[in-house]
Write a protein that holds these residues in place. Sequence first.
Motif, PDB file in Angstrom:
ATOM      1  N   ALA A 157       1.193  -1.135   0.048  1.00  0.00           N
ATOM      2  CA  ALA A 157       0.050  -0.339  -0.227  1.00  0.00           C
ATOM      3  C   ALA A 157       1.516   1.133   0.065  1.00  0.00           C
ATOM      4  O   ALA A 157       0.859   2.550  -0.610  1.00  0.00           O
ATOM      5  CB  ALA A 157      -0.981   0.066   1.157  1.00  0.00           C
ATOM      6  N   ALA A 195       2.201   1.812  -3.007  1.00  0.00           N
ATOM      7  CA  ALA A 195       1.150   1.913  -4.449  1.00  0.00           C
ATOM      8  C   ALA A 195       1.204   4.121  -4.341  1.00  0.00           C
ATOM      9  O   ALA A 195       1.175   4.136  -5.762  1.00  0.00           O
ATOM     10  CB  ALA A 195       0.051   1.390  -4.318  1.00  0.00           C
ATOM     11  N   LEU A 200      -6.015  -3.992  -4.346  1.00  0.00           N
ATOM     12  CA  LEU A 200      -6.327  -2.717  -4.548  1.00  0.00           C
ATOM     13  C   LEU A 200      -6.049  -1.963  -5.572  1.00  0.00           C
ATOM     14  O   LEU A 200      -6.035  -0.797  -5.782  1.00  0.00           O
ATOM     15  CB  LEU A 200      -4.353  -3.049  -4.197  1.00  0.00           C
ATOM     16  CG  LEU A 200      -3.415  -1.669  -3.290  1.00  0.00           C
ATOM     17  CD1 LEU A 200      -3.848  -1.053  -2.162  1.00  0.00           C
ATOM     18  CD2 LEU A 200      -1.933  -1.907  -3.334  1.00  0.00           C
ATOM     19  N   ALA A 221      -4.590   1.832  -7.569  1.00  0.00           N
ATOM     20  CA  ALA A 221      -2.604   1.697  -8.251  1.00  0.00           C
ATOM     21  C   ALA A 221      -2.272   0.395  -8.994  1.00  0.00           C
ATOM     22  O   ALA A 221      -2.961  -0.139  -9.439  1.00  0.00           O
ATOM     23  CB  ALA A 221      -2.582   0.071  -6.211  1.00  0.00           C
ATOM     24  N   LEU A 274      -4.704   8.116  -5.392  1.00  0.00           N
ATOM     25  CA  LEU A 274      -5.431   6.489  -5.074  1.00  0.00           C
ATOM     26  C   LEU A 274      -6.545   7.165  -5.232  1.00  0.00           C
ATOM     27  O   LEU A 274      -6.624   8.383  -4.529  1.00  0.00           O
ATOM     28  CB  LEU A 274      -5.165   5.641  -4.399  1.00  0.00           C
ATOM     29  CG  LEU A 274      -3.797   5.170  -4.135  1.00  0.00           C
ATOM     30  CD1 LEU A 274      -3.388   4.324  -3.012  1.00  0.00           C
ATOM     31  CD2 LEU A 274      -3.526   4.177  -5.231  1.00  0.00           C
ATOM     32  N   ALA A 278      -6.535   7.768   0.017  1.00  0.00           N
ATOM     33  CA  ALA A 278      -7.007   8.552  -1.787  1.00  0.00           C
ATOM     34  C   ALA A 278      -8.529   8.935  -1.569  1.00  0.00           C
ATOM     35  O   ALA A 278      -8.623   9.611  -0.429  1.00  0.00           O
ATOM     36  CB  ALA A 278      -7.721   6.189  -1.549  1.00  0.00           C
ATOM     37  N   ALA A 311      -4.566   2.213   2.613  1.00  0.00           N
ATOM     38  CA  ALA A 311      -4.620   2.830   1.029  1.00  0.00           C
ATOM     39  C   ALA A 311      -5.847   3.617   1.304  1.00  0.00           C
ATOM     40  O   ALA A 311      -5.934   4.830   0.282  1.00  0.00           O
ATOM     41  CB  ALA A 311      -5.139   1.883  -0.326  1.00  0.00           C
TER      42      ALA A 311
END
Length: 435
Positions: free
Chosen positions: A330, A333, A356, A361, A378, A401, A397
């Motif tokens: 994560a 990413a 993900l 990602a 993200l 995001a 994540a």
Amino acid sequence: MNRAVLPRHHDSPTYPLGVAFQVVGGNRLSGTVRVPGAKNSILKLMAAALLAQGPTTLTEVPDILDVTIMAELLRRLGCEVVQDREAGTVVIDVPAAPGHQADYDLVRQMRASICVLGPLVARVGQADVALPGGDAIGSRGLDMHVNGLTRLGAEVSSEHGFLIAKAGQLHGASIWLDFPSVGATENLLMAAVLAKGTTVIDNAAREPEIIDICTMLVEMGATIDGIGSSTLEIEGVESLTPVTHRTVPDRIVAGTWAVAAVMTQGDITIDQGNSRHLEIALDKLVSSGAMVELLPEGFRVSMDRRPKAVDIVTLPYPGFATDLQPQFIALNAIGEGAAMVTENLFEARFRFVNELTRLGADVHTDGHHALVRGRPRLSGAPVEATDVRAGAGLVLAGLVAEGTTTVHEVHHIDRGYAGFVESLQGLGAQISRVD
Ligand code: EPU
């Protein structure tokens, strides 16, 4: 005082199953979070209690679903189990003659139930443990458990979905593990402490949780040499006595908060986090640009820029923990540059990558390698946790995001993280549990 006797039947859940976490990304996390005892230690310490008649008290017990399941399993073996969630304690009163059967309905919920195999065969002379079957993070064999117990004098067979181990009196043996398996080391250790004579386990696992269980066994009266090394020498004793033992802090929970600090460019003090148990992971975070400060009772991780992506190779301890791999994917990413992540323990742990990528990602997997190309942003989406660490990685994540991420199947997260949502809220995250 919140003194809860755990439910007798597994159909009275203490945790809401099937709910989701809703995360709105963008907040910088800061503040202090306290790390409870380790999931992967407490379950084994609870099993080790079976080795002695009378009340064992465990402290720093995390309030997680897996503890509830293990408590139920011990109850069905005839133990009285009382958990005080507020105080973080569990008292397990073990009868003179415990039962020997661990049923499928519990084992299938928690594969770690297999850790009653060693203590039961040593103390009761028989263990019937339902075979756990497949697992969301890959097929996980039991050959080293079986071979080791056979070396110690047990007769092991598989019938009607149960692994059955029987022994009159176990005897010491030399055992070489093909791989430093955590579970096999623990089962064989718990069997060998009551075996007649000397047992040597070579290529043993050396995780802090193994040291924790060795420490408790020694407190109970066992004789173990080489604790913390890959060769354990155990001199069997006739009987053990119950003790009060404090669970080692959860290094994976601590590592998860550390990654959260870096990803959100935040500043988190991880109280009771043991930095010595996380050396490689913290070193990776420093390579990504973070600052790590060691404190007398924990450590502090802060970050003031977008992290650099970092290469990871998972290995048995003291290598990089597989249980932190999804969290680092994560991180990568959203990192600057690209990184290669190699998973050497559980082949199916990359399953969560599909989820993900729903957040935008860029991850390409090939066998046990994952190439992660960092993206500056993200975007929130509904995703599904496939196991406890995958769930944690997806929430991390979601924290960075844009917009809302809904993580489903969060019972996986509840299995391993006590008060996950509350801890994140306390650090300033916008997260809630929803139906
Ligand atoms: N293995 C075999 N045969 C065996 C035993 C293991 O082939 O007889 C293989 C497994 O298939 C796997 C590898 O060896 O590929 C590692 O297995 P190990 O026995 O070391 O792991 P475990 O005891 O099943 C514990 C933790 C895991 C953690 C691993 C590795 C518990 C309850 N589980 O599993 O934790 O990833 O050690 O550190 O202690 C988690 O918390 O998310 C989790 C999965």
